[in-house]
Write an enzyme that holds these catalytic residues in place. Structure first.
Site, short mmCIF file in Angstrom:
data_model
loop_
_atom_site.label_atom_id
_atom_site.label_comp_id
_atom_site.label_asym_id
_atom_site.label_seq_id
_atom_site.Cartn_x
_atom_site.Cartn_y
_atom_site.Cartn_z
N ASP A 140 2.49 -4.45 8.27
CA ASP A 140 1.26 -3.68 8.08
C ASP A 140 0.10 -4.66 8.20
OD1 ASP A 140 -1.03 -2.57 7.05
OD2 ASP A 140 -0.07 -1.68 5.29
N HIS A 163 0.87 -1.18 0.00
CA HIS A 163 0.00 0.00 0.00
C HIS A 163 0.91 1.23 0.00
CE1 HIS A 163 -2.90 2.87 1.81
NE2 HIS A 163 -3.84 2.05 1.41
N GLN A 201 -5.03 -5.15 6.88
CA GLN A 201 -5.99 -6.07 6.27
C GLN A 201 -5.95 -7.47 6.88
OE1 GLN A 201 -8.29 -5.10 4.19
NE2 GLN A 201 -7.51 -3.09 3.58
N CYS A 221 -4.64 2.52 -3.81
CA CYS A 221 -3.42 3.01 -3.13
C CYS A 221 -2.28 2.02 -3.30
CB CYS A 221 -3.66 3.29 -1.65
SG CYS A 221 -4.90 4.52 -1.35
N LYS A 229 -11.07 -0.43 10.18
CA LYS A 229 -11.16 -1.62 9.32
C LYS A 229 -11.55 -2.87 10.13
CE LYS A 229 -7.73 0.09 6.02
NZ LYS A 229 -8.48 0.47 4.82
#
Ligand code: PLP
Length: 404
Positions: free
Chosen positions: A199, A122, A202, A363, A225
């Site tokens: 990261d 991302h 997700q 992104c 999220k």
């Protein structure tokens, strides 16, 4: 028992209509809808507790502080950190990564030092490093991937040099759905004495995450999220690392004492939390984490896996369907294009049928370049989605295709 009807009742927005059609919300990768308990936690705290935290001797301030710090403990438990000192509240994944990039590069990197990222990152895992590269002359190296959307592990191993200072990699791709083997990648980095920032934007909403089991040095995620509020997120860092790193921003809360001659900084985690935190947001985030914990992260993962399998098989029957991301380990994200229909046209027409999907580069422009496309349509599923909604999506795509 996974009671989808009961779960859906917790999310009032799911029963609304758009353009006279029942809403089919498949943009969970961008943000998730909020259960009633999260929204109520926000209004309840504003109505009955609201006061600034860590500063007041008065009753409300102490109560607000207790709620805020209890939320930190909830986050600690949720990702299995060792201590609440390792939980830094931020505005979200983006701020968590910027904090780390700034603080880590400033204290641990010199011109010529290298950070490894991946092709599928991302922008928030790329641009903060480019800002540091422009400031300090650090070098960004990129892990390539195969056509299924899996990172090439042999190539990754070849990227390490004595100049490598950090690996920054996403746990789950927001475009391809690939679940990267971060545990193994962390072990590889550690064998070279290099720490890793994961990261988790997700992954946290979709699977059980245990930062100790992964042995991640740093881990970032966003509240919105994972069914929590916007504007609040987390940076986890091993205490021995956070102790070594300098503050990111200066201001109230992050200091021990200030004079014009010398300022000493507060202890962890407050050293990294300048200014009034979003203490209402942290309470609501903790509510969201309690909510998904009560359903069970393994149950959520199993439900979403079933949906994804069903959707992959259903969408592949559509003529002209091209799916991007066929990794062996795949999360509940499906990116696609149909024939030569522009992703924006597909997204706009699906919207008219009540189906909310994402279109564009998500992104991840370097990934789009690798795939040789400008953008995709992306359907991403959450804990409340159903097979019926996937049928509606498939029928919608077929209908749009027939129009072209
Ligand atoms: N990383 C990944 C993988 C994402 O999917 C996103 C959001 O889409 C981000 C980072 C940025 O998250 P936020 O905008 O909440 O900071």
């Amino acid at each position: 028992m996974y009671n989808i009807e009961l779960i859906r009742e917790d999310f009032p927005i799911l029963s609304r209509e758009v353009y006279g059609k029942p809403l089919v919300y498949l943009d969970n990768g961008a943000t998730t809808q909020k259960p009633r308990c999260v929204v109520e936690a926000i209004t309840n705290e504003y109505y009955s507790v609201n006061a600034n935290v860590h500063r007041g001797v008065h009753f409300l301030s102490q109560q607000a502080t207790e709620l805020h710090e209890a939320s930190r403990e909830t986050v600690r438990r949720f990702i299995n950190a060792r201590s609440t000192n390792e939980i830094i509240f931020t505005r979200g994944t983006t701020e968590s990564i910027n904090l780390l990039a700034s603080s880590f590069a400033e204290s641990q990197m010199q011109a010529g030092d290298e950070v490894i990222v991946s092709t599928m990152e991302h922008h928030s895992d790329i641009v903060p490093w480019q800002l540091q590269a422009a400031k300090r002359g650090i070098v960004i190296k990129v892990i390539p991937m195969n056509d299924k959307g899996e990172l090439l592990q042999d190539a990754y191993k070849q990227l390490f040099s004595e100049k490598t200072k950090l690996v920054c990699v996403m746990h789950v791709s927001n475009v391809l759905g690939t679940v990267n083997p971060v545990k193994e990648m962390i072990a590889e980095a550690h064998a070279h004495g290099v720490p890793v920032l994961v990261d988790g934007a997700q992954s946290v909403p979709h699977m059980k995450v245990d930062v100790q089991d992964l042995d991640a040095d740093f881990f970032a995620f966003s509240g919105h999220k994972v069914y929590g509020p916007t504007g609040v997120g987390v940076l986890y860092g091993k205490e021995e690392w956070l102790d070594k790193l300098p503050p990111y921003q200066g201001g109230g809360e992050m200091i021990q004492s200030v004079s014009f001659e010398k300022t000493t900084f507060n202890e962890l985690p407050f050293k990294f939390e300048a200014g009034t935190p979003d203490y209402i947001g942290t309470t609501a985030l903790a509510k969201a984490l309690d909510y998904v914990t009560a359903i069970g992260m393994d149950q959520i993962a199993a439900h979403e896996h079933e949906l994804t399998q069903y959707a992959m098989q259903r969408l592949k029957q559509i003529e002209g369907m091209r799916i991007f991301g066929e990794a062996e380990h795949k999360s509940s994200v499906i990116s696609f294009l149909v024939g030569n229909i522009h992703h924006l046209d597909m997204g706009t027409l699906l919207d008219r049928l009540g189906i909310a999907v994402r279109t564009g580069h998500h992104c991840a422009q370097p990934l789009m370049q690798r795939l040789g496309i400008e953008g995709t349509v992306r359907a991403s599923f959450g804990l409340y989605n159903t097979k019926e909604e996937i049928d509606i999506l498939a029928a919608g795509i077929e209908r749009v295709s027939r129009m072209f």
